[in-house]
Design a protein around this motif. Structure first.
Motif, short mmCIF file in Angstrom:
data_model
loop_
_atom_site.label_atom_id
_atom_site.label_comp_id
_atom_site.label_asym_id
_atom_site.label_seq_id
_atom_site.Cartn_x
_atom_site.Cartn_y
_atom_site.Cartn_z
N LEU A 94 -8.61 -23.24 -71.90
CA LEU A 94 -9.45 -24.08 -72.73
C LEU A 94 -8.21 -25.06 -73.32
CD1 LEU A 94 -12.48 -23.02 -74.35
CD2 LEU A 94 -12.36 -24.71 -72.79
N VAL A 95 -7.33 -24.57 -74.14
CA VAL A 95 -6.40 -25.27 -74.86
C VAL A 95 -5.52 -26.17 -73.79
CG1 VAL A 95 -4.21 -25.23 -76.18
CG2 VAL A 95 -6.23 -23.74 -76.74
N LEU A 96 -5.06 -25.53 -72.56
CA LEU A 96 -4.47 -25.92 -71.64
C LEU A 96 -5.19 -27.22 -71.07
CD1 LEU A 96 -1.74 -25.73 -69.84
CD2 LEU A 96 -3.21 -24.80 -68.14
N PHE A 97 -6.45 -26.96 -70.75
CA PHE A 97 -7.08 -28.19 -70.10
C PHE A 97 -7.43 -29.27 -71.19
CE2 PHE A 97 -10.08 -27.16 -66.42
CZ PHE A 97 -8.78 -26.23 -65.69
N ILE A 98 -7.74 -28.80 -72.35
CA ILE A 98 -7.86 -30.06 -73.54
C ILE A 98 -6.45 -30.94 -73.39
CG2 ILE A 98 -8.21 -30.61 -75.88
CD1 ILE A 98 -10.02 -28.22 -75.83
N ARG A 99 -5.41 -30.10 -73.47
CA ARG A 99 -4.12 -30.82 -73.83
C ARG A 99 -3.81 -31.77 -72.44
NH1 ARG A 99 1.16 -28.14 -76.30
NH2 ARG A 99 1.70 -30.14 -74.94
N GLN A 100 -4.01 -31.15 -71.38
CA GLN A 100 -3.64 -31.91 -70.12
C GLN A 100 -4.80 -33.18 -70.00
OE1 GLN A 100 -1.78 -30.90 -66.72
NE2 GLN A 100 -0.60 -30.07 -68.59
N SER A 101 -5.78 -33.13 -70.69
CA SER A 101 -6.70 -34.24 -70.27
C SER A 101 -6.74 -35.09 -71.42
CB SER A 101 -8.39 -33.68 -70.23
OG SER A 101 -8.61 -33.12 -71.36
N LEU A 102 -5.89 -35.11 -72.43
CA LEU A 102 -5.93 -35.74 -73.74
C LEU A 102 -5.70 -37.41 -73.37
CD1 LEU A 102 -4.03 -33.94 -76.58
CD2 LEU A 102 -6.30 -34.97 -76.51
N PRO A 103 -4.60 -37.71 -72.44
CA PRO A 103 -4.33 -39.27 -72.07
C PRO A 103 -5.83 -40.03 -71.37
CG PRO A 103 -2.85 -37.77 -70.86
CD PRO A 103 -3.74 -36.82 -71.40
N VAL A 104 -6.68 -39.16 -70.88
CA VAL A 104 -7.60 -40.08 -70.41
C VAL A 104 -8.75 -40.20 -71.59
CG1 VAL A 104 -9.26 -38.02 -69.58
CG2 VAL A 104 -9.22 -40.34 -68.55
N TRP A 105 -8.88 -39.31 -72.42
CA TRP A 105 -9.72 -39.29 -73.70
C TRP A 105 -9.19 -40.31 -74.40
CZ3 TRP A 105 -14.13 -37.14 -72.73
CH2 TRP A 105 -14.21 -35.78 -72.15
N ARG A 106 -7.96 -40.61 -74.76
CA ARG A 106 -7.27 -41.47 -75.43
C ARG A 106 -7.77 -42.79 -74.95
NH1 ARG A 106 -2.22 -39.06 -75.79
NH2 ARG A 106 -2.22 -37.46 -77.44
N GLN A 107 -7.82 -42.97 -73.70
CA GLN A 107 -8.10 -44.42 -73.04
C GLN A 107 -9.35 -44.48 -73.09
OE1 GLN A 107 -6.19 -45.55 -69.04
NE2 GLN A 107 -8.19 -46.36 -68.82
N GLU A 108 -10.29 -43.71 -72.64
CA GLU A 108 -11.50 -43.95 -72.27
C GLU A 108 -12.64 -43.52 -73.38
OE1 GLU A 108 -12.95 -45.63 -69.71
OE2 GLU A 108 -11.20 -45.47 -68.37
N GLY A 109 -12.22 -42.62 -74.33
CA GLY A 109 -13.01 -42.00 -75.43
C GLY A 109 -14.46 -41.58 -74.63
N TRP A 110 -15.30 -41.82 -75.44
CA TRP A 110 -16.77 -41.41 -74.94
C TRP A 110 -17.09 -42.12 -73.71
CZ3 TRP A 110 -18.34 -36.78 -76.54
CH2 TRP A 110 -18.02 -36.29 -77.79
N GLY A 111 -16.47 -43.28 -73.35
CA GLY A 111 -16.87 -43.94 -72.15
C GLY A 111 -16.59 -42.92 -70.74
#
Lengths: 250, 298
Positions: free
Chosen positions: B29-46
């Motif tokens: 889970l930690v790995l997945f969350i870290r790896q996906s951070l850039p897209v969450w920063r850019q898109e947010g809930w979008g």
């Protein structure tokens, strides 16, 4: 009805594979009072009782031959609907079987599904049945509460109320007190004595003092055979009884 | 049980392995969350609500894939739930123990068929059939969400059936007998006693099957059309079912995953898809397992 007997059993034989459970039983059960089946374990008492409402045939692998008449009509005839028959014959088991629902839902479980009463009369029917089973005063304030919270003795009386609500013509009881403590047993015994004036009761018991307290007539079974039947005092004094209850003889 | 049991070697060893399993899940889970951070920063809930996924324009919204996943799972469920529970009623209530076990083993063998084989069967038998059967609605091809859903329905049928059968068998025989003694016929007994009391277990069977359906990739992949950005005009209509679509798992199974690896943002988006899928399946399965383990009341 000209025939005074409630059940007429003729040549009833039940076998499981090659093992005989009942061997050509002939017996008349009169239309009033409490009739008891006694005998050692495995004698076929419950088998005989369950053949009276055709509950026996739900056990796979049994063959049932012979004739049983209920109120002079043969119950094993092809035209008879066994479900309608069972609805007329109430039954109480050794262990109380409570449905995981409210007390009210349990009392009305049968009568509701059978559709024998209009909806608006159901509540009165529940009260009547619970009073008849001497349970009303204990549960009237928590009818919507779960029936699983009742003590085992109360549960057995609830089962009795459930079957009484269907207004059966006769009650079959299969060792109804063997799972209960002394007080609950006394309560059920009192009920048996009270109810017998309204409907005949057929009772299976292995408890001879209970048989002598409750039953007007007895049938003694041993190893699938009917040994004797007659008035309670007569059967309990018979030498055959002693023989039958000695483990080596059966 | 009275008193505390002492720690034995077996307990230590098995306990250690359990902790390892939990740690592995947490690390994942930690790995997945870290790896996906850039897209969450850019898109947010979008990222969850966005309807467009164009990686060259760096637009990432997974709503159409979520729609595809839900649509395919619902079709599968609509098909498999009634059939599976119906079949379970037959095996649990009407078959002898011996026959029941034979049927159950056969059904469980079906569950073991590799899903790619189902996929091939889907291409062979289902695609053309759907195209012809739906001809008057003018589908563009036989590769539709409906096709994927039907195929998935066939695949989860054994799961639903065997778990429902187990649920029905937990209802004690004495309950049925008591109902029969009151004069209920076998149908009424099934309805008012068996089904009613087994209800949590039946819902669990359905949820566990849905969990599997959402995660299933290869079979659906082969027949669903894999068309991106298919957000329906009307959300609650059957029309989109006859169009090609994409689910979360078929997207992840496509070659885009390999392409994405070179680009941190694109890669983050793909990992985030995986994270959403993981969360969805875990959530559904957890509710299912919980219902399944809830003790029988009697």
């Amino acid at each position: 009805m000209t025939d005074p007997s409630l059940f007429q059993i003729r040549g009833l034989t039940v076998t499981s594979g090659v093992l005989p459970l009942l061997q050509s039983v002939n017996l008349d059960i009169p239309a009033g009072g409490v009739f008891g089946f006694i005998g050692p374990s495995g004698a076929g008492k419950s088998t005989l009782l369950k053949s009276l409402n055709r509950l026996l045939e739900l056990t796979p692998g049994l063959s049932i031959t012979g004739e049983v008449k209920f109120k002079a009509s043969p119950i094993y005839a092809p035209a008879v609907d066994p479900n309608a028959l069972r609805a007329r014959i109430g039954m109480l088991f050794q262990q109380p079987v409570i449905f995981p629902a409210s007390i009210l839902a349990n009392v009305l479980f049968g009568v509701k599904r059978l559709g024998i009463l209009p909806r608006r009369e159901l509540h009165d029917a529940a009260e009547r049945a619970l009073r008849e089973a001497a349970l009303w005063d204990e549960v009237k304030d928590r009818l919507k509460g779960s029936a699983l919270n009742l003590s085992i003795g109360q549960q057995q009386r609830l089962c009795l109320a459930r079957t009484l609500a269907c207004q059966p013509d006769v009650l079959l009881m299969d060792e109804p007190t063997s799972a209960l403590d002394n007080r609950s047993t006394a309560a059920i015994e009192d009920l048996v004595l009270e109810l017998q004036s309204r409907q005949p009761i057929v009772l299976v018991t292995h408890n001879l003092p209970q048989a002598s307290r409750l039953c007007g007539r007895l049938a003694l079974l041993c190893a699938g055979r009917l040994v004797m039947f007659g008035p309670t005092a007569e059967v309990l004094d018979a030498p055959a009884l002693e023989q039958c209850l000695t483990p080596s003889s059966c | 049980m009275t008193g505390r049991r002492r720690w034995s070697l077996t307990k230590w060893v098995s306990g250690t392995f359990s902790v390892f399993a939990l740690l592995a899940l947490a690390a994942l889970l930690v790995l997945f969350i870290r790896q996906s951070l850039p897209v969450w920063r850019q898109e947010g809930w979008g990222f969850l609500t966005g309807k467009r996924w164009f990686y060259r324009q760096e637009e990432f919204g997974l709503a159409p894939m979520l729609h595809g996943t839900v649509a395919v799972a619902l079709v599968a469920l609509g098909l498999a739930a009634p059939l599976g529970i119906g079949a379970a009623i037959f095996t649990a209530e009407f078959l002898s123990t011996r026959l029941r076990l034979i049927v159950k083993v056969a059904i469980e063998l079906l569950a073991g068929i590799p899903s790619v084989v189902y996929g091939l069967l889907g291409i062979l038998l289902l695609r053309d059939w759907v195209y012809e059967a739906m001809e008057r609605f003018e589908p563009l091809s036989g590769d539709t969400l409906l096709t994927g859903g039907i195929l998935l329905g066939v695949m989860i049928l054994p799961t639903i059936m065997t778990l429902s059968d187990d649920a029905l068998r937990t209802v004690p025989a004495s309950q049925r007998l008591a109902a029969r003694a009151l004069g209920l016929n076998s149908t009424e007994t099934v309805l008012h006693v068996s089904l009613r009391q087994a209800l949590p277990g039946l819902v669990a069977a359905i949820l566990l099957a849905v969990g599997r359906a959402c995660g299933e990739m290869i079979a659906v992949f082969l027949v669903v059309g894999r068309q991106d950005n298919q957000w329906p005009d009307k959300l609650f209509s059957a029309k989109p079912l006859l169009e090609a679509g994409q689910t979360l798992s078929t997207k992840l199974g496509s070659s885009e995953t390999n392409i994405a690896y070179g680009d941190p943002l694109h890669w983050a988006a793909m990992v985030a898809l995986g994270l959403v899928l993981l969360a969805l399946v875990t959530f559904i399965t957890a509710i299912g397992v919980r219902l399944q383990r809830s003790p029988h009341e009697t």
